[in-house]
Design an enzyme around this catalytic site. Structure first.
Site, PDB file in Angstrom:
ATOM      1  N   CYS A   1      30.292  47.889  43.152  1.00 17.57           N
ATOM      2  CA  CYS A   1      29.900  46.904  44.155  1.00 17.57           C
ATOM      3  C   CYS A   1      29.621  47.534  45.516  1.00 17.57           C
ATOM      4  O   CYS A   1      29.009  46.920  46.376  1.00 17.57           O
ATOM      5  CB  CYS A   1      30.983  45.845  44.293  1.00 17.57           C
ATOM      6  SG  CYS A   1      31.279  44.922  42.773  1.00 17.57           S
TER       7      CYS A   1
ATOM      8  N   SER B   1      37.801  39.617  34.596  1.00 19.55           N
ATOM      9  CA  SER B   1      36.359  39.578  34.393  1.00 19.55           C
ATOM     10  C   SER B   1      36.033  39.960  32.958  1.00 19.55           C
ATOM     11  O   SER B   1      36.721  40.791  32.347  1.00 19.55           O
ATOM     12  CB  SER B   1      35.666  40.543  35.360  1.00 19.55           C
ATOM     13  OG  SER B   1      34.271  40.573  35.147  1.00 19.55           O
TER      14      SER B   1
END
Length: 347
Positions: free
Chosen positions: A290, A163
């Site tokens: 998350c 990422s």
């Protein structure tokens, strides 16, 4: 005094190199799929970034498929494959695998059949680093990439997930890394973008930022810049241990990321600590970003054998290259004051 940001594992500040590359890309008007000069200019930016990310991951012998995030890259790699995983995997991976692989008290995972398994390179909550077996099907390399040396081709993994925003690139762009010649069934279909593996017009601006950030991040790793960050992390843990001797430091005795500290005072809820530190001007987290909004024990710590009280009490402090010793000391002072209030209330 300004705020102190100690949540780099959630997202890292945008690097100046990435910002400059993105600003330059904003002036490139073409669609990378167009054959005219403007389209070719946009395509050139995407391909240059693809080479930058490939080099940052150890060489150009791997293929880079740009996606909207590491979560999408994980879905692209894992969907419908029925792979084995462990309960310490990030939610983006755990959603596609079982949790049959055993985890020991240090967070290490045992794999009997690598070609049908997935294994993260570094845990986002504890920072614990894994050794990848040869011919591993998929590895989530998101947290490790840009903090420790990552050589994809030498790692043994067939596919890897990364990422941009974890290493100072923009949010909203990630990549699946795979060895040349591997077949892949696309999740998004309709166009021929990304070598037919991911349909949709490429995020040229984000991809340009990703490439620049990856190049800068691996340079920092090679120059040993994370050594000082690790020293500050160790100072932080020593300060916390002196303030609260019952503190449990997760993964302290095994290899971990140089910037990550996960610790718990059993009975003092992690989300309470996060709110108290936020009010004190310090940003930390309880678990991965998350899942940190969910009031539940850390799935990672539970898998490692910690009881519910400890798993619910853990916080994660993750430093960056910009973090100073003074900021670490400010956190320790704020945390110590909150700890005293917690103990006084519990007495």
């Amino acid at each position: 005094m300004g705020r102190v940001y100690l949540d780099h594992n959630a997202t890292a500040p945008l690097r100046p190199e990435a910002r400059a590359a993105m600003i330059a890309a904003m002036d490139v008007v073409g669609n990378p799929s167009s054959v005219h000069a403007e389209g070719r200019a946009a395509k050139a930016l995407v391909e240059a970034a693809r080479e930058q990310v490939a080099r940052a991951l150890g060489g150009e012998g791997a293929e880079i498929v740009f996606t909207s995030s590491a979560t999408e890259a994980a879905a692209l790699a894992l969907r419908g494959r029925g792979l084995h995983g462990a309960a310490v995997e990030h939610d983006a991976v755990a959603a596609w695998v079982d949790d049959s692989l055993p985890v020991d008290a240090n967070g290490f995972v045992t794999i009997a059949a690598p070609d049908s398994s997935t294994l993260q390179l570094a845990n986002s909550e504890t920072g614990v680093l894994q050794t990848l077996p040869e011919a591993l099907a998929v590895s989530d390399m998101t947290q490790a990439f840009g903090k420790v040396p990552v050589d994809f081709l030498a790692s043994g993994a067939l596919m890897g997930v990364v990422s941009a925003h974890k290493l100072g690139g923009p949010k909203g762009v990630g990549a699946l890394v795979l060895r040349r010649g591997l077949d892949l069934d696309p999740v998004l279909k309709g166009g021929g973008q990304e070598m037919g593996r991911r349909a949709g017009t490429e995020n040229v601006i984000g991809i340009a930022g990703f490439g620049a950030a990856a190049e800068a991040a691996v340079r920092d790793v090679a120059e040993g810049r994370w050594t000082e960050t690790e020293e500050f992390r160790n100072i932080l843990e020593s300060s916390i241990a002196a303030l609260a001797k019952e503190t449990i430091f997760v993964g302290k005795s095994v290899p971990r990321l140089p910037n990550t500290s996960c610790f718990a005072v059993p009975g003092w809820k992690g989300e309470t600590q996060v709110m108290q530190m936020d009010l004190a001007g310090v940003a930390i987290s309880a678990g991965s970003a998350c899942s940190s909004g969910k009031v539940r024990p850390s799935r990672v710590l539970t898998a490692m054998g910690y009881d519910e009280a400890t798993a619910k009490s853990a916080i994660r402090v993750s430093l960056g290259l910009e973090t100073t010793k003074q900021e670490v000391e400010r956190f320790a002072e704020a945390w110590g004051a909150a700890y005293k209030r917690f103990r006084a209330k519990a007495a």
